[in-house]
Design a protein around this motif. Structure first.
Motif, PDB file in Angstrom:
ATOM      1  N   UNK A   5       1.183  -0.897   0.234  1.00 46.71           N
ATOM      2  CA  UNK A   5       0.075   0.382  -0.015  1.00 46.71           C
ATOM      3  C   UNK A   5       0.817   1.652  -0.315  1.00 46.71           C
ATOM      4  N   UNK A   6       1.853   1.242   0.779  1.00 46.45           N
ATOM      5  CA  UNK A   6       2.940   2.339   0.402  1.00 46.45           C
ATOM      6  C   UNK A   6       3.342   2.544  -0.988  1.00 46.45           C
ATOM      7  N   UNK A   7       4.109   2.148  -1.485  1.00 46.30           N
ATOM      8  CA  UNK A   7       4.277   2.093  -2.962  1.00 46.30           C
ATOM      9  C   UNK A   7       2.526   2.118  -3.688  1.00 46.30           C
ATOM     10  N   UNK A   8       1.965   2.074  -3.454  1.00 46.29           N
ATOM     11  CA  UNK A   8       1.211   2.054  -4.377  1.00 46.29           C
ATOM     12  C   UNK A   8       0.374   4.147  -4.408  1.00 46.29           C
ATOM     13  N   UNK A   9       0.285   4.187  -2.688  1.00 47.42           N
ATOM     14  CA  UNK A   9       0.251   5.684  -2.574  1.00 47.42           C
ATOM     15  C   UNK A   9       1.361   6.610  -3.427  1.00 47.42           C
ATOM     16  N   UNK A  10       2.284   5.709  -3.220  1.00 51.76           N
ATOM     17  CA  UNK A  10       3.483   6.773  -3.610  1.00 51.76           C
ATOM     18  C   UNK A  10       3.467   6.496  -5.604  1.00 51.76           C
ATOM     19  N   UNK A  11       2.687   5.774  -5.930  1.00 53.45           N
ATOM     20  CA  UNK A  11       2.916   5.462  -7.336  1.00 53.45           C
ATOM     21  C   UNK A  11       1.299   6.724  -7.696  1.00 53.45           C
ATOM     22  N   UNK A  12       0.587   6.681  -6.623  1.00 57.79           N
ATOM     23  CA  UNK A  12      -0.486   7.901  -6.569  1.00 57.79           C
ATOM     24  C   UNK A  12       0.000   9.242  -6.646  1.00 57.79           C
ATOM     25  N   UNK A  13       0.822   9.588  -6.091  1.00 66.45           N
ATOM     26  CA  UNK A  13       1.788  10.283  -6.089  1.00 66.45           C
ATOM     27  C   UNK A  13       2.216  10.923  -7.096  1.00 66.45           C
ATOM     28  N   UNK A  14       3.159   9.786  -8.154  1.00 62.26           N
ATOM     29  CA  UNK A  14       3.758  10.049  -9.415  1.00 62.26           C
ATOM     30  C   UNK A  14       2.554  10.024 -10.565  1.00 62.26           C
ATOM     31  N   UNK A  15       1.426   9.894 -10.177  1.00 66.52           N
ATOM     32  CA  UNK A  15       0.777   9.596 -11.412  1.00 66.52           C
ATOM     33  C   UNK A  15       0.423  11.462 -11.143  1.00 66.52           C
TER      34      UNK A  15
ATOM     35  N   UNK B 284       0.887   7.793   2.885  1.00 67.20           N
ATOM     36  CA  UNK B 284       2.886   6.447   2.470  1.00 67.20           C
ATOM     37  C   UNK B 284       3.539   7.167   3.472  1.00 67.20           C
ATOM     38  N   UNK B 285       3.789   7.704   3.945  1.00 66.45           N
ATOM     39  CA  UNK B 285       4.070   8.180   5.240  1.00 66.45           C
ATOM     40  C   UNK B 285       3.894   7.534   6.839  1.00 66.45           C
ATOM     41  N   UNK B 286       2.645   7.956   7.018  1.00 65.75           N
ATOM     42  CA  UNK B 286       2.319   6.595   7.923  1.00 65.75           C
ATOM     43  C   UNK B 286       2.031   6.259   7.405  1.00 65.75           C
ATOM     44  N   UNK B 287       1.993   5.217   6.695  1.00 60.92           N
ATOM     45  CA  UNK B 287       1.842   3.511   6.274  1.00 60.92           C
ATOM     46  C   UNK B 287       3.645   3.336   6.271  1.00 60.92           C
ATOM     47  N   UNK B 288       4.450   4.249   6.267  1.00 63.63           N
ATOM     48  CA  UNK B 288       6.044   3.687   6.533  1.00 63.63           C
ATOM     49  C   UNK B 288       6.253   4.076   7.864  1.00 63.63           C
ATOM     50  N   UNK B 289       5.619   4.564   8.803  1.00 61.60           N
ATOM     51  CA  UNK B 289       5.608   4.125  10.400  1.00 61.60           C
ATOM     52  C   UNK B 289       5.826   3.256  11.043  1.00 61.60           C
ATOM     53  N   UNK B 290       4.633   2.672   9.951  1.00 66.35           N
ATOM     54  CA  UNK B 290       4.560   1.197  10.535  1.00 66.35           C
ATOM     55  C   UNK B 290       5.522   0.012  10.317  1.00 66.35           C
ATOM     56  N   UNK B 291       6.284   0.028  10.042  1.00 69.58           N
ATOM     57  CA  UNK B 291       6.883  -0.512   9.114  1.00 69.58           C
ATOM     58  C   UNK B 291       7.672  -0.390   9.924  1.00 69.58           C
ATOM     59  N   UNK B 292       9.170  -1.353  10.432  1.00 68.35           N
ATOM     60  CA  UNK B 292      10.150  -1.771  10.721  1.00 68.35           C
ATOM     61  C   UNK B 292      10.610  -1.019  10.487  1.00 68.35           C
TER      62      UNK B 292
END
Length: 156
Positions: A107-117, A148-156
């Motif tokens: 989902x992080x990658x998905x949100x980042x892709x939407x930003x690029x689009x 994407x930032x919030x999802x990245x913050x959930x990662x280890x």
């Protein structure tokens, strides 16, 4: 229906709408993934992720409507089939149920892709002097960057 005259030429409207179609497809694909993960997440982070994914897919459901309506405002037909979205989307579908941590990564990658689009659509909208699309896309970028930032913050 009468002829459209909103101060944006037909060629610019078509170019902008084509970009918005890709944004719609990416957003809808991300909506489906997020909802799918909401239904199927398991593990120690279940409650947190289940609730977070629900917030995200609810926001995306509203977003796809706004994007499709902007396409229609430009007097272009909005796509609305899985087949059309699959052709237009730059986000790959996920068929298996990944582990919770992998869901967050996807989902992080998905949100980042939407930003690029969004960035691509923004260029077209700026070139066509389309302030309404610029505002919509800028708002979408902010939402996806923050998510994407919030999802990245959930990662280890």
């Amino acid at each position: 229906m009468s002829k459209i005259d909103i101060g944006i030429g037909a060629k610019d409207r078509e170019t902008i709408a084509e970009g918005l179609k890709c944004l719609l497809a990416d957003s809808y694909t991300l909506y489906l993934q997020t909802h799918y993960f909401h239904w199927n997440v398991t593990g120690p982070l279940f409650r947190d992720l289940h609730l977070m994914f629900e917030e995200q897919y609810t926001e995306l459901a509203d977003a796809v409507d706004d994007i499709a309506e902007r396409i229609r405002t430009l007097d272009v037909q909005a796509p609305g089939t899985y087949k059309a979205f699959a052709k237009l989307s730059s986000i790959e579908e996920v068929e298996e149920v990944p582990a919770a941590e992998k869901m967050v990564e996807i989902l992080t990658q998905g949100h980042e892709q939407v930003v690029k689009t969004c960035r691509d659509v923004l260029k077209a909208a700026q070139g066509g002097d389309d302030e309404s699309t610029i505002a919509l896309v800028s708002d979408r970028m902010s939402v996806h960057e923050k998510t994407a930032w919030m999802l990245r913050a959930m990662s280890k």
